[in-house]
Design a protein around this motif. Structure first.
Motif, PDB file in Angstrom:
ATOM      1  N   LEU A  20       0.806  -1.220   0.000  1.00 63.98           N
ATOM      2  CA  LEU A  20       0.000   0.000   0.000  1.00 63.98           C
ATOM      3  C   LEU A  20       0.843   1.276   0.000  1.00 63.98           C
ATOM      4  CD1 LEU A  20      -2.921  -0.860   2.462  1.00 63.98           C
ATOM      5  CD2 LEU A  20      -2.937  -0.858  -0.033  1.00 63.98           C
ATOM      6  N   LYS A  21       2.124   1.166   0.304  1.00 69.55           N
ATOM      7  CA  LYS A  21       2.992   2.338   0.306  1.00 69.55           C
ATOM      8  C   LYS A  21       3.364   2.777  -1.117  1.00 69.55           C
ATOM      9  CE  LYS A  21       5.118   1.305   4.791  1.00 69.55           C
ATOM     10  NZ  LYS A  21       6.396   0.985   5.489  1.00 69.55           N
ATOM     11  N   LYS A  32      -8.380  12.636  -3.277  1.00 73.05           N
ATOM     12  CA  LYS A  32      -9.055  13.436  -2.256  1.00 73.05           C
ATOM     13  C   LYS A  32      -9.832  14.600  -2.857  1.00 73.05           C
ATOM     14  CE  LYS A  32      -6.067  12.525   1.750  1.00 73.05           C
ATOM     15  NZ  LYS A  32      -5.125  13.113   2.750  1.00 73.05           N
ATOM     16  N   SER A  33      -9.556  14.935  -4.117  1.00 74.77           N
ATOM     17  CA  SER A  33     -10.103  16.152  -4.700  1.00 74.77           C
ATOM     18  C   SER A  33     -11.266  15.930  -5.670  1.00 74.77           C
ATOM     19  CB  SER A  33      -8.995  16.923  -5.436  1.00 74.77           C
ATOM     20  OG  SER A  33      -7.918  17.198  -4.581  1.00 74.77           O
ATOM     21  N   VAL A  34     -11.411  14.718  -6.203  1.00 75.80           N
ATOM     22  CA  VAL A  34     -12.424  14.494  -7.237  1.00 75.80           C
ATOM     23  C   VAL A  34     -13.828  14.382  -6.634  1.00 75.80           C
ATOM     24  CG1 VAL A  34     -10.815  13.390  -8.820  1.00 75.80           C
ATOM     25  CG2 VAL A  34     -12.030  11.983  -7.134  1.00 75.80           C
ATOM     26  N   ASP A  35     -14.821  14.485  -7.513  1.00 79.54           N
ATOM     27  CA  ASP A  35     -16.214  14.366  -7.080  1.00 79.54           C
ATOM     28  C   ASP A  35     -16.617  12.908  -6.869  1.00 79.54           C
ATOM     29  OD1 ASP A  35     -16.824  17.180  -7.238  1.00 79.54           O
ATOM     30  OD2 ASP A  35     -16.769  16.964  -9.417  1.00 79.54           O
ATOM     31  N   VAL A  36     -16.035  12.016  -7.680  1.00 80.91           N
ATOM     32  CA  VAL A  36     -16.374  10.600  -7.569  1.00 80.91           C
ATOM     33  C   VAL A  36     -15.192   9.762  -8.038  1.00 80.91           C
ATOM     34  CG1 VAL A  36     -17.408  10.508  -9.890  1.00 80.91           C
ATOM     35  CG2 VAL A  36     -18.090   8.816  -8.167  1.00 80.91           C
ATOM     36  N   ILE A  37     -15.027   8.589  -7.425  1.00 79.94           N
ATOM     37  CA  ILE A  37     -13.977   7.651  -7.820  1.00 79.94           C
ATOM     38  C   ILE A  37     -14.638   6.433  -8.458  1.00 79.94           C
ATOM     39  CG2 ILE A  37     -12.107   6.154  -7.020  1.00 79.94           C
ATOM     40  CD1 ILE A  37     -11.733   8.126  -4.670  1.00 79.94           C
ATOM     41  N   LEU A  38     -14.280   6.148  -9.691  1.00 82.93           N
ATOM     42  CA  LEU A  38     -14.782   4.975 -10.398  1.00 82.93           C
ATOM     43  C   LEU A  38     -13.856   3.810 -10.094  1.00 82.93           C
ATOM     44  CD1 LEU A  38     -15.431   6.682 -13.873  1.00 82.93           C
ATOM     45  CD2 LEU A  38     -17.041   6.423 -11.969  1.00 82.93           C
ATOM     46  N   ALA A  39     -14.398   2.732  -9.529  1.00 78.85           N
ATOM     47  CA  ALA A  39     -13.560   1.641  -9.042  1.00 78.85           C
ATOM     48  C   ALA A  39     -13.972   0.311  -9.643  1.00 78.85           C
ATOM     49  CB  ALA A  39     -13.642   1.562  -7.518  1.00 78.85           C
ATOM     50  N   GLU A  40     -12.981  -0.508 -10.005  1.00 79.82           N
ATOM     51  CA  GLU A  40     -13.248  -1.843 -10.535  1.00 79.82           C
ATOM     52  C   GLU A  40     -13.972  -2.689  -9.493  1.00 79.82           C
ATOM     53  OE1 GLU A  40     -10.828  -5.492 -12.737  1.00 79.82           O
ATOM     54  OE2 GLU A  40      -9.728  -3.892 -11.715  1.00 79.82           O
ATOM     55  N   ASP A  41     -13.511  -2.655  -8.267  1.00 77.17           N
ATOM     56  CA  ASP A  41     -14.160  -3.334  -7.146  1.00 77.17           C
ATOM     57  C   ASP A  41     -14.188  -2.337  -5.987  1.00 77.17           C
ATOM     58  OD1 ASP A  41     -14.794  -4.816  -4.827  1.00 77.17           O
ATOM     59  OD2 ASP A  41     -14.004  -6.660  -5.719  1.00 77.17           O
ATOM     60  N   THR A  42     -15.366  -1.867  -5.622  1.00 74.69           N
ATOM     61  CA  THR A  42     -15.472  -0.827  -4.591  1.00 74.69           C
ATOM     62  C   THR A  42     -14.974  -1.315  -3.232  1.00 74.69           C
ATOM     63  OG1 THR A  42     -17.784  -1.468  -4.223  1.00 74.69           O
ATOM     64  CG2 THR A  42     -17.373   0.352  -5.749  1.00 74.69           C
ATOM     65  N   ARG A  43     -15.048  -2.616  -2.990  1.00 72.89           N
ATOM     66  CA  ARG A  43     -14.567  -3.147  -1.712  1.00 72.89           C
ATOM     67  C   ARG A  43     -13.042  -3.063  -1.634  1.00 72.89           C
ATOM     68  NH1 ARG A  43     -17.396  -8.809  -2.480  1.00 72.89           N
ATOM     69  NH2 ARG A  43     -16.450  -8.337  -4.506  1.00 72.89           N
ATOM     70  N   THR A  44     -12.380  -3.456  -2.734  1.00 74.16           N
ATOM     71  CA  THR A  44     -10.914  -3.388  -2.771  1.00 74.16           C
ATOM     72  C   THR A  44     -10.434  -1.947  -2.664  1.00 74.16           C
ATOM     73  OG1 THR A  44     -10.797  -5.380  -4.140  1.00 74.16           O
ATOM     74  CG2 THR A  44      -8.867  -3.940  -4.138  1.00 74.16           C
ATOM     75  N   THR A  45     -11.028  -1.069  -3.456  1.00 73.14           N
ATOM     76  CA  THR A  45     -10.634   0.344  -3.428  1.00 73.14           C
ATOM     77  C   THR A  45     -10.987   0.971  -2.088  1.00 73.14           C
ATOM     78  OG1 THR A  45     -10.902   0.530  -5.823  1.00 73.14           O
ATOM     79  CG2 THR A  45     -10.924   2.585  -4.561  1.00 73.14           C
ATOM     80  N   GLY A  46     -12.093   0.534  -1.497  1.00 76.45           N
ATOM     81  CA  GLY A  46     -12.499   1.069  -0.198  1.00 76.45           C
ATOM     82  C   GLY A  46     -11.449   0.862   0.868  1.00 76.45           C
ATOM     83  N   LYS A  47     -10.753  -0.268   0.829  1.00 75.40           N
ATOM     84  CA  LYS A  47      -9.690  -0.541   1.799  1.00 75.40           C
ATOM     85  C   LYS A  47      -8.527   0.428   1.622  1.00 75.40           C
ATOM     86  CE  LYS A  47     -10.793  -5.491   1.964  1.00 75.40           C
ATOM     87  NZ  LYS A  47     -10.326  -6.856   1.622  1.00 75.40           N
ATOM     88  N   LEU A  48      -8.189   0.715   0.359  1.00 71.05           N
ATOM     89  CA  LEU A  48      -7.102   1.660   0.082  1.00 71.05           C
ATOM     90  C   LEU A  48      -7.482   3.063   0.545  1.00 71.05           C
ATOM     91  CD1 LEU A  48      -4.359   2.280  -1.369  1.00 71.05           C
ATOM     92  CD2 LEU A  48      -5.722   2.781  -3.407  1.00 71.05           C
ATOM     93  N   LEU A  49      -8.709   3.469   0.245  1.00 72.60           N
ATOM     94  CA  LEU A  49      -9.153   4.806   0.638  1.00 72.60           C
ATOM     95  C   LEU A  49      -9.202   4.950   2.155  1.00 72.60           C
ATOM     96  CD1 LEU A  49     -12.042   5.517  -1.917  1.00 72.60           C
ATOM     97  CD2 LEU A  49      -9.586   5.924  -2.148  1.00 72.60           C
ATOM     98  N   LYS A  50      -9.631   3.905   2.828  1.00 73.90           N
ATOM     99  CA  LYS A  50      -9.678   3.940   4.285  1.00 73.90           C
ATOM    100  C   LYS A  50      -8.275   4.086   4.859  1.00 73.90           C
ATOM    101  CE  LYS A  50     -11.353   1.383   8.323  1.00 73.90           C
ATOM    102  NZ  LYS A  50     -12.023   0.136   8.802  1.00 73.90           N
ATOM    103  N   HIS A  51      -7.310   3.390   4.267  1.00 79.37           N
ATOM    104  CA  HIS A  51      -5.928   3.429   4.743  1.00 79.37           C
ATOM    105  C   HIS A  51      -5.365   4.843   4.674  1.00 79.37           C
ATOM    106  CE1 HIS A  51      -1.902   1.807   5.548  1.00 79.37           C
ATOM    107  NE2 HIS A  51      -1.459   2.627   4.608  1.00 79.37           N
ATOM    108  N   TYR A  52      -5.746   5.564   3.614  1.00 77.14           N
ATOM    109  CA  TYR A  52      -5.226   6.925   3.436  1.00 77.14           C
ATOM    110  C   TYR A  52      -6.245   8.003   3.826  1.00 77.14           C
ATOM    111  CZ  TYR A  52      -1.017   5.134   1.298  1.00 77.14           C
ATOM    112  OH  TYR A  52       0.182   4.484   1.099  1.00 77.14           O
TER     113      TYR A  52
END
Length: 231
Positions: A20-21, A32-52
Protein backbone atom coordinates in the motif's frame (compact mmCIF):
# COMPACT_ATOMS: atom_id res chain seq x y z
CA UNK A 1 -5.64 20.23 -6.74
CA UNK A 2 -2.72 21.11 -9.07
CA UNK A 3 -3.47 23.96 -11.44
CA UNK A 4 -3.90 22.97 -15.06
CA UNK A 5 -3.97 25.15 -18.19
CA UNK A 6 -6.90 23.08 -19.41
CA UNK A 7 -8.76 21.69 -16.38
CA UNK A 8 -8.65 17.91 -16.34
CA UNK A 9 -12.02 16.24 -15.85
CA UNK A 10 -10.98 12.58 -15.85
CA UNK A 11 -7.92 11.24 -14.03
CA UNK A 12 -6.57 7.72 -14.42
CA UNK A 13 -4.92 6.93 -11.10
CA UNK A 14 -2.59 3.94 -10.63
CA UNK A 15 -3.00 2.10 -7.33
CA UNK A 16 -0.55 -0.22 -5.52
CA UNK A 17 -0.15 -3.74 -6.91
CA UNK A 18 0.51 -5.07 -3.43
CA UNK A 19 2.32 -2.87 -0.97
CA UNK A 20 0.00 0.00 0.00
CA UNK A 21 2.99 2.34 0.31
CA UNK A 22 3.49 2.22 -3.47
CA UNK A 23 1.21 5.14 -4.23
CA UNK A 24 2.32 8.65 -5.15
CA UNK A 25 1.59 11.79 -3.18
CA UNK A 26 -0.07 13.22 -6.28
CA UNK A 27 -2.35 10.18 -6.60
CA UNK A 28 -3.54 10.69 -3.02
CA UNK A 29 -4.07 14.39 -3.69
CA UNK A 30 -6.16 13.68 -6.78
CA UNK A 31 -8.27 11.01 -5.08
CA UNK A 32 -9.05 13.44 -2.26
CA UNK A 33 -10.10 16.15 -4.70
CA UNK A 34 -12.42 14.49 -7.24
CA UNK A 35 -16.21 14.37 -7.08
CA UNK A 36 -16.37 10.60 -7.57
CA UNK A 37 -13.98 7.65 -7.82
CA UNK A 38 -14.78 4.98 -10.40
CA UNK A 39 -13.56 1.64 -9.04
CA UNK A 40 -13.25 -1.84 -10.53
CA UNK A 41 -14.16 -3.33 -7.15
CA UNK A 42 -15.47 -0.83 -4.59
CA UNK A 43 -14.57 -3.15 -1.71
CA UNK A 44 -10.91 -3.39 -2.77
CA UNK A 45 -10.63 0.34 -3.43
CA UNK A 46 -12.50 1.07 -0.20
CA UNK A 47 -9.69 -0.54 1.80
CA UNK A 48 -7.10 1.66 0.08
CA UNK A 49 -9.15 4.81 0.64
CA UNK A 50 -9.68 3.94 4.29
CA UNK A 51 -5.93 3.43 4.74
CA UNK A 52 -5.23 6.92 3.44
CA UNK A 53 -8.30 8.51 5.04
CA UNK A 54 -9.82 9.45 1.68
CA UNK A 55 -13.55 10.03 1.89
CA UNK A 56 -14.95 10.38 -1.61
CA UNK A 57 -18.00 8.74 -3.25
CA UNK A 58 -17.30 5.42 -4.94
CA UNK A 59 -19.01 4.08 -8.06
CA UNK A 60 -18.57 0.65 -9.63
CA UNK A 61 -16.90 0.59 -13.05
CA UNK A 62 -15.74 -2.82 -14.28
CA UNK A 63 -15.45 -4.95 -17.39
CA UNK A 64 -19.02 -6.23 -17.06
CA UNK A 65 -20.72 -2.83 -16.96
CA UNK A 66 -18.37 -0.46 -18.80
CA UNK A 67 -20.23 -0.68 -22.14
CA UNK A 68 -23.47 0.31 -20.40
CA UNK A 69 -22.07 3.08 -18.23
CA UNK A 70 -19.65 4.93 -20.54
CA UNK A 71 -22.29 7.11 -22.20
CA UNK A 72 -23.81 8.19 -18.87
CA UNK A 73 -20.37 8.95 -17.41
CA UNK A 74 -19.47 11.10 -20.42
CA UNK A 75 -22.64 13.13 -19.93
CA UNK A 76 -21.75 13.70 -16.29
CA UNK A 77 -18.20 14.70 -17.22
CA UNK A 78 -19.58 17.18 -19.75
CA UNK A 79 -21.59 18.78 -16.97
CA UNK A 80 -18.41 19.40 -15.00
CA UNK A 81 -18.03 16.43 -12.67
CA UNK A 82 -14.45 15.61 -11.79
CA UNK A 83 -13.73 11.86 -11.82
CA UNK A 84 -10.87 9.50 -11.04
CA UNK A 85 -10.72 6.00 -12.47
CA UNK A 86 -8.88 3.27 -10.55
CA UNK A 87 -8.61 -0.49 -10.87
CA UNK A 88 -7.99 -3.12 -8.22
CA UNK A 89 -4.23 -2.84 -8.72
CA UNK A 90 -1.92 -1.06 -11.10
CA UNK A 91 -2.63 1.38 -13.92
CA UNK A 92 -6.16 1.60 -15.36
CA UNK A 93 -6.62 0.28 -18.93
CA UNK A 94 -3.53 -1.98 -18.74
CA UNK A 95 -5.30 -5.36 -18.97
CA UNK A 96 -8.05 -3.70 -16.91
CA UNK A 97 -11.16 -1.61 -17.65
CA UNK A 98 -10.55 1.94 -18.82
CA UNK A 99 -9.89 2.01 -22.55
CA UNK A 100 -13.53 2.55 -23.57
CA UNK A 101 -14.00 5.45 -21.17
CA UNK A 102 -10.74 7.13 -22.19
CA UNK A 103 -11.58 6.83 -25.89
CA UNK A 104 -15.08 8.19 -25.38
CA UNK A 105 -13.76 11.07 -23.28
CA UNK A 106 -11.18 11.99 -25.92
CA UNK A 107 -13.84 11.86 -28.64
CA UNK A 108 -16.03 14.18 -26.55
CA UNK A 109 -13.22 16.69 -26.07
CA UNK A 110 -12.86 15.92 -22.37
CA UNK A 111 -9.41 16.38 -20.83
CA UNK A 112 -7.89 13.12 -19.58
CA UNK A 113 -4.76 12.78 -17.46
CA UNK A 114 -3.09 9.46 -16.60
CA UNK A 115 -0.84 9.70 -13.56
CA UNK A 116 2.42 7.69 -13.54
CA UNK A 117 2.56 4.89 -11.03
CA UNK A 118 2.45 1.21 -10.26
CA UNK A 119 2.12 -1.44 -12.95
CA UNK A 120 3.14 -5.08 -12.56
CA UNK A 121 4.98 -5.78 -15.79
CA UNK A 122 7.79 -3.22 -15.32
CA UNK A 123 9.35 -4.71 -12.13
CA UNK A 124 8.81 -8.21 -13.52
CA UNK A 125 10.67 -7.29 -16.71
CA UNK A 126 13.57 -5.67 -14.87
CA UNK A 127 13.80 -8.52 -12.33
CA UNK A 128 13.87 -11.13 -15.11
CA UNK A 129 17.41 -10.33 -16.20
CA UNK A 130 16.25 -10.60 -19.82
CA UNK A 131 16.87 -7.83 -22.40
CA UNK A 132 14.55 -4.90 -21.67
CA UNK A 133 15.65 -2.39 -24.30
CA UNK A 134 12.89 -3.69 -26.58
CA UNK A 135 9.88 -5.69 -25.44
CA UNK A 136 6.27 -6.49 -26.29
CA UNK A 137 3.48 -6.58 -23.73
CA UNK A 138 0.97 -9.33 -24.59
CA UNK A 139 -1.19 -9.15 -21.46
CA UNK A 140 -3.52 -12.12 -20.90
CA UNK A 141 -3.67 -14.80 -23.58
CA UNK A 142 -7.13 -15.93 -24.75
CA UNK A 143 -8.42 -18.68 -22.50
CA UNK A 144 -9.61 -20.93 -25.33
CA UNK A 145 -10.41 -19.67 -28.83
CA UNK A 146 -7.41 -18.15 -30.52
CA UNK A 147 -4.93 -19.08 -27.79
CA UNK A 148 -2.81 -21.48 -29.87
CA UNK A 149 -2.85 -19.12 -32.86
CA UNK A 150 -1.73 -16.20 -30.70
CA UNK A 151 1.21 -18.15 -29.27
CA UNK A 152 2.27 -19.47 -32.69
CA UNK A 153 2.24 -15.91 -34.05
CA UNK A 154 4.96 -15.07 -31.50
CA UNK A 155 7.37 -17.87 -32.45
CA UNK A 156 9.64 -15.49 -34.39
CA UNK A 157 9.20 -12.49 -32.06
CA UNK A 158 12.70 -11.18 -31.32
CA UNK A 159 11.72 -8.82 -28.51
CA UNK A 160 11.32 -9.92 -24.90
CA UNK A 161 7.68 -10.93 -24.35
CA UNK A 162 5.59 -10.18 -21.27
CA UNK A 163 2.40 -12.01 -20.29
CA UNK A 164 -0.07 -11.89 -17.40
CA UNK A 165 -1.40 -15.23 -16.20
CA UNK A 166 -3.48 -16.77 -13.43
CA UNK A 167 -2.05 -19.46 -11.11
CA UNK A 168 -4.30 -22.26 -12.34
CA UNK A 169 -3.26 -21.72 -15.97
CA UNK A 170 0.47 -21.22 -15.32
CA UNK A 171 1.53 -24.82 -16.03
CA UNK A 172 -0.53 -25.01 -19.22
CA UNK A 173 0.97 -21.74 -20.43
CA UNK A 174 4.57 -22.74 -19.69
CA UNK A 175 4.04 -26.06 -21.48
CA UNK A 176 2.54 -24.32 -24.51
CA UNK A 177 5.44 -21.86 -24.56
CA UNK A 178 7.96 -24.73 -24.40
CA UNK A 179 6.23 -26.43 -27.33
CA UNK A 180 6.12 -23.25 -29.43
CA UNK A 181 9.39 -21.53 -28.46
CA UNK A 182 11.52 -24.51 -27.45
CA UNK A 183 12.10 -25.89 -23.97
CA UNK A 184 15.55 -24.23 -23.73
CA UNK A 185 14.14 -20.70 -24.16
CA UNK A 186 14.92 -18.57 -21.10
CA UNK A 187 12.03 -17.12 -19.11
CA UNK A 188 11.09 -15.70 -15.74
CA UNK A 189 8.02 -16.02 -13.55
CA UNK A 190 7.21 -13.28 -11.02
CA UNK A 191 4.48 -13.52 -8.43
CA UNK A 192 3.16 -11.43 -5.56
CA UNK A 193 5.24 -8.43 -6.67
CA UNK A 194 5.86 -5.88 -3.87
CA UNK A 195 4.23 -8.19 -1.32
CA UNK A 196 5.74 -10.10 1.59
CA UNK A 197 6.19 -13.35 -0.37
CA UNK A 198 7.38 -11.85 -3.67
CA UNK A 199 9.18 -14.42 -5.80
CA UNK A 200 11.06 -14.15 -9.11
CA UNK A 201 12.15 -17.46 -10.61
CA UNK A 202 14.35 -17.53 -13.72
CA UNK A 203 15.41 -20.46 -15.90
CA UNK A 204 14.65 -22.29 -19.12
CA UNK A 205 11.02 -23.07 -19.80
CA UNK A 206 11.78 -26.71 -19.05
CA UNK A 207 13.32 -25.77 -15.70
CA UNK A 208 10.37 -23.57 -14.81
CA UNK A 209 7.91 -26.35 -15.64
CA UNK A 210 9.82 -28.73 -13.34
CA UNK A 211 9.99 -26.11 -10.59
CA UNK A 212 6.27 -25.35 -10.58
CA UNK A 213 5.32 -29.00 -10.77
CA UNK A 214 6.97 -29.27 -7.34
CA UNK A 215 5.99 -25.79 -6.08
CA UNK A 216 2.37 -24.92 -6.86
CA UNK A 217 1.71 -21.21 -6.41
CA UNK A 218 -0.99 -18.66 -5.72
CA UNK A 219 -1.15 -14.96 -6.44
CA UNK A 220 -0.86 -12.65 -9.42
CA UNK A 221 1.68 -13.78 -12.02
CA UNK A 222 3.80 -12.13 -14.70
CA UNK A 223 5.71 -14.30 -17.19
CA UNK A 224 8.64 -12.81 -19.11
CA UNK A 225 9.99 -14.80 -22.06
CA UNK A 226 13.21 -14.29 -24.01
CA UNK A 227 12.79 -13.25 -27.62
CA UNK A 228 13.72 -15.51 -30.55
CA UNK A 229 17.40 -15.55 -31.39
CA UNK A 230 18.44 -13.78 -28.18
CA UNK A 231 21.37 -15.09 -26.16
Amino acid sequence: MPEEENPVQLYLVPTPIGNLKDITLRAIEVLKSVDVILAEDTRTTGKLLKHYEIQRPLQSYHIFNEHKTVEKLIERLKKGELMALVTDAGTPAISDPGFLLVRAAKDAGIEVNCLPGATAFVPALVNSGLPNDRFTFEGFLPHKKGRKTRIEALEDESRTMIFYESPHRLMKTLEQFAEAFGKERMASVSRELTKLYEENVRGTLEELITYYQENPIKGEIVIVVQGAGKQ
